[in-house]
Enzyme design. Structure first.
Site, PDB file in Angstrom:
ATOM      1  N   LEU A   1     104.642  96.319  85.585  1.00  0.00           N
ATOM      2  CA  LEU A   1     103.650  96.458  84.523  1.00  0.00           C
ATOM      3  C   LEU A   1     104.098  95.714  83.265  1.00  0.00           C
ATOM      4  CD1 LEU A   1     102.730 100.216  85.047  1.00  0.00           C
ATOM      5  CD2 LEU A   1     101.326  98.219  85.599  1.00  0.00           C
ATOM      6  N   THR A   2     104.691  94.546  83.482  1.00  0.00           N
ATOM      7  CA  THR A   2     105.055  93.648  82.389  1.00  0.00           C
ATOM      8  C   THR A   2     104.422  92.292  82.677  1.00  0.00           C
ATOM      9  OG1 THR A   2     107.067  92.738  83.404  1.00  0.00           O
ATOM     10  CG2 THR A   2     107.281  94.839  82.224  1.00  0.00           C
TER      11      THR A   2
ATOM     12  N   PRO B   1     107.854 104.072  83.123  1.00  0.00           N
ATOM     13  CA  PRO B   1     106.526 103.718  82.605  1.00  0.00           C
ATOM     14  C   PRO B   1     106.118 102.277  82.883  1.00  0.00           C
ATOM     15  CG  PRO B   1     108.118 103.777  80.820  1.00  0.00           C
ATOM     16  CD  PRO B   1     108.818 104.328  82.032  1.00  0.00           C
TER      17      PRO B   1
ATOM     18  N   TYR C   1     124.845 109.030  87.389  1.00  0.00           N
ATOM     19  CA  TYR C   1     124.770 107.588  87.177  1.00  0.00           C
ATOM     20  C   TYR C   1     126.189 106.993  87.185  1.00  0.00           C
ATOM     21  CZ  TYR C   1     120.053 108.667  85.411  1.00  0.00           C
ATOM     22  OH  TYR C   1     118.767 109.121  85.265  1.00  0.00           O
TER      23      TYR C   1
END
Length: 303
Positions: A205-206, A199, A51
């Site tokens: 998925l918000t 996730p 990263y």
């Protein structure tokens, strides 16, 4: 926050962890986010040497200078790169894994890692040699436990049979249910924990899914399929949870999953993710309803 045992180890990780990949290169902002996560109950912090080519680990290290004993710190290695050279190459050799771990320790300003993970892996790797590297690091006290970060079922099976891994990090969400068919029950049977990354499927998925869904969709889901699924999910979640909470609760519902690590680049994202710790767990009927509107997919190219 609730903590779960990581595999058969002595490590207990917060059910919602913090993946630092998305904190960027602003040192002050990154340190602030990490501190805010810890102050709100997170004890599992995950980074990797790749990263920002080591800069992420340096930021994490500075953030944890006075808080090292309060966290379970994880990093990953296996991608070989050198300062001043362009690009990187995969290197699961014992020499590189051990050298990479020691370099990570320096950047993180710590004497040990609680968890060190192989950052990838293929079936053609010298797996026994790689395992030996991790075992030696453990014997030398430089790491407490080790695991792999992989979505390749064939690779994961080899490590299940041949190593003493505590965990497997893999992408898992309502939009990526691939682990359900082949991996979750197998890992649970062998007392190996799953660390679930992605996730929230990059924000799809918000409650902001309308703005987050890309034209190419997600994996094998088209854009229209993702939008339809998200709208139906909004109907299922009821009054007790928002979509972020529902998505995180779904990922945490399987007993193999010890922690879910959504990323966050802003304080409001982090705090939104952390509200899931106080949201009710999904009932089996709710899980069934979610699975009825989401398409189960399988591992194809990544074996």
């Amino acid at each position: 926050m609730k903590k779960n045992q990581l595999g058969q180890s002595n490590l207990h990780v917060s059910e919602i962890g913090f993946g630092t990949m998305s904190i960027g290169t602003d040192q002050e902002m990154g340190i602030s986010l990490i501190h805010e996560a810890i102050d709100n109950g997170v004890n599992f912090i995950d980074t990797a040497d790749l990263y920002e080519f080591g800069l992420n680990e340096e930021i994490v290290g500075k953030a944890l200078q006075d808080r090292r004993d309060s966290v379970i710190l994880s990093s990953k290695g296996g991608n070989h790169w050198e300062n001043g050279k362009e690009g990187w190459f995969w290197d699961p050799s014992k020499k590189h894994i051990k050298d990479a771990c020691k370099q990570s320790l320096k950047r993180l300003k710590t004497d040990y890692l609680d968890l060190y993970q192989l950052h990838g892996g293929t079936i053609e790797d010298p797996i026994d040699e790689t395992i030996q590297a991790f075992e030696e690091l453990k014997q030398e006290g430089l790491i407490r436990e080790y695991g792999i970060s992989s979505i390749r079922p064939n690779v994961i099976r080899e490590y299940v049979q041949r190593s003493s891994i505590a965990s497997v990090m893999m992408q898992y969400s309502i939009l990526d249910r691939r682990p359900e068919e082949e991996m979750l029950d197998l890992l649970h049977k062998h007392n190996i924990s799953v660390i679930a990354r992605g996730p929230l499927a990059k924000g799809m998925l918000t409650d902001r899914f309308e703005d987050k869904v890309k034209d190419q969709g997600f994996l094998t889901h088209s854009k229209d399929e993702v939008l339809e699924m998200a709208r139906k999910l909004s109907d299922i979640q009821g009054n007790d949870r928002n979509m972020t909470q529902t998505a995180l609760r779904y990922t945490l519902a399987h007993p193999a999953v010890a922690t879910a690590i959504p990323g966050a680049s802003k304080s409001e994202q982090l705090l939104s993710n952390l509200t899931a710790q106080n949201s009710p767990e999904l009932t089996q009927n709710e899980i069934n309803d979610i699975q009825s509107i989401s398409k189960a997919i399988t591992y194809d190219k990544h074996r």
